[in-house]
Design a protein around this motif. Sequence first.
Motif, short mmCIF file in Angstrom:
data_model
loop_
_atom_site.label_atom_id
_atom_site.label_comp_id
_atom_site.label_asym_id
_atom_site.label_seq_id
_atom_site.Cartn_x
_atom_site.Cartn_y
_atom_site.Cartn_z
N LEU A 1 0.79 -1.28 0.00
CA LEU A 1 0.05 0.27 0.19
C LEU A 1 0.66 1.44 0.17
O LEU A 1 0.56 2.25 -0.81
CB LEU A 1 -0.86 -0.04 1.27
N THR A 2 1.82 1.14 0.84
CA THR A 2 2.90 2.26 0.75
C THR A 2 3.49 2.58 -0.87
O THR A 2 3.47 3.58 -1.27
CB THR A 2 4.09 1.96 1.72
N ALA A 3 3.70 1.43 -1.60
CA ALA A 3 4.27 1.50 -2.65
C ALA A 3 3.21 2.27 -3.67
O ALA A 3 3.51 2.96 -4.62
CB ALA A 3 4.63 0.07 -3.10
N VAL A 4 1.93 1.89 -3.51
CA VAL A 4 0.94 2.40 -4.48
C VAL A 4 0.84 3.83 -3.89
O VAL A 4 1.07 4.79 -4.92
CB VAL A 4 -0.48 1.86 -3.94
N ASN A 5 1.08 4.44 -2.69
CA ASN A 5 1.03 5.80 -2.49
C ASN A 5 2.13 6.45 -2.94
O ASN A 5 2.24 7.72 -3.31
CB ASN A 5 1.17 6.00 -0.92
N GLN A 6 3.41 5.68 -3.20
CA GLN A 6 4.46 6.32 -3.85
C GLN A 6 4.53 6.28 -5.24
O GLN A 6 5.37 6.70 -6.17
CB GLN A 6 5.67 5.28 -3.40
N VAL B 1 -9.21 -0.88 3.90
CA VAL B 1 -8.07 -0.27 3.96
C VAL B 1 -8.06 1.11 3.88
O VAL B 1 -8.80 1.71 3.22
CB VAL B 1 -7.02 -0.93 2.40
N ASP B 2 -7.15 1.81 4.77
CA ASP B 2 -7.28 3.28 5.01
C ASP B 2 -5.80 3.70 4.19
O ASP B 2 -4.85 3.43 4.85
CB ASP B 2 -7.02 3.59 6.46
N MET B 3 -5.86 4.06 3.14
CA MET B 3 -4.74 4.78 2.48
C MET B 3 -3.96 5.61 2.92
O MET B 3 -2.81 5.92 2.70
CB MET B 3 -4.91 5.07 0.87
N LEU C 1 -2.34 -3.83 -7.74
CA LEU C 1 -2.08 -4.38 -6.66
C LEU C 1 -3.02 -5.69 -6.51
O LEU C 1 -2.57 -6.65 -5.87
CB LEU C 1 -2.08 -3.45 -5.43
N THR C 2 -4.17 -5.47 -6.59
CA THR C 2 -5.09 -6.49 -6.40
C THR C 2 -5.00 -7.57 -7.28
O THR C 2 -5.26 -8.87 -6.98
CB THR C 2 -6.69 -5.77 -6.37
N ARG C 3 -4.54 -7.65 -8.57
CA ARG C 3 -4.10 -8.41 -9.34
C ARG C 3 -3.00 -9.30 -8.96
O ARG C 3 -2.89 -10.64 -9.04
CB ARG C 3 -3.97 -7.93 -10.73
N ALA C 4 -2.06 -8.70 -8.39
CA ALA C 4 -0.92 -9.23 -7.89
C ALA C 4 -0.90 -9.88 -6.68
O ALA C 4 -0.23 -11.00 -6.38
CB ALA C 4 0.35 -8.28 -7.83
#
Length: 474
Positions: free
Chosen positions: A364-369, A408-410, A377-380
């Motif tokens: 999730l941190t990587a998504v925010n980055q 999830v709280d982003m 992400l949900t596919r992986a």
Amino acid sequence: MGASRNGLVVAGGRVVLPERIIDADLLVRDGKIVALRERLGRDTAAEAAAELSGAETVDASGLMVMAGMIDTHVHLRDPGHPHRETFSTGTAAAAVGGVTTVLEMPSGIPAVADAASWHYKNDVVAPKAIVDYGLYGGAGYSNTGRIVEQAAAGAVAFKSFMNAPAPGADPGFDSRALPDDASFLAAMKAIASTGRVAVVHAESDSICGCLAAQMKTSGRKDLRAHAESRPPLAEEEAVARAILLAGAAGARLSIAHISTGAAVERVRRAKAKGQMVTAEACPHHLFHTLTASEHLGPYAKINPPLREEADVVALWAGIADGTIDYIGTDHAPYTTVDKDKGWDDIWSAPSGVHGLESVVPALLTAVNQGKLTLPQLTRAISLRASQVFGLVSKGEVREGADADFILVDMDRSGVIDPGRQHSVSREAAKLWAGRLMRGAVVATYVRGRIVAKDGKVLGQPGFGQLVRPGGGRP
């Protein structure tokens, strides 16, 4: 614990689908998602509550609703090493971490090597499981003739190493060791006959063995010596050989914990030719480098070893273009007593790290980055794992699927504190300690029942159910 008998309405959240994000409410009945209602200005929560009379409503306003992670690669040390992990503590860690299904490797004492040992392991772990689980079978040179019976028992896949048993390995390692081409080909043919996936730890036994001997002869006992004894070439050579032999056998091959750009390219080429090859990446290879982790000594010792930045970049590129299909933790916990032996001599410490409670927050941190999107992400972590392993009721927020989802709280930030984790040997989870995360799992639901919330385990041992393959797509 859990949802009302009359159902569950998850209202106000944003639902992450494999291709897009929508504003929608979920309707859950009898552990299944029975409807996914896009709001489009309507009060679908009220409609759902009316439809499911007496249903419990969960307010997901401001949160993302995602399929729970299917962790394709865990070692929960049960039975055999309860001081390192148990199935109850491991699945508790999974629940808190946003993992709704774990696929357990065939290691343990006794090792899973035939139908009888597979059933024995299931009998041991079933009363302890808090989340759903699948059990691998072992495929090695000593039990090639027992592969088919393990599939019939319910093995979700087969695990093999391209390495011979090392000194000090648990008894039964020969039932998952395929160090020579003849035994590898024979096992791949047997696995192909079952339709299951052959999940392979791909490192060249001869290259790694020769280099390790050279390192020890020269007096090298540091972490980097271990890494240099298992260089990128050792992985690339083994991956190339596995692809060739599995292709000849007609087996569905998946490369476990791929760690180098060269190996990713080998998989990419095989896929382009139409071969049935998939690949898994692990969070320690995605977020850590050898140079940045060298100060941790034995607590950063993993097989295959941590690599450097160029390989990390290549792994992320492989996720982006789909060459790497899914992410698994390779959660392989050891105690501080196990690991501390390696400060003086890295060869005396075991290889493996914790990962169940860190993986989803890290991603999730990587998504925010900006490294990937939530649909990617949900596919992986969910969809592709369900497809590869044939878990047809798992891995996606859709009508008819099991209601395995996370809230999830982003925007929630935090620092990883091993002392607050749930693994028996959490003090040894030093690789992730102190790492700042932005993005958190608020709650985890398995088949519509809440099993964890805000870092606390709410699920009960024995709630988790065994999953078997059923019509997966390669």
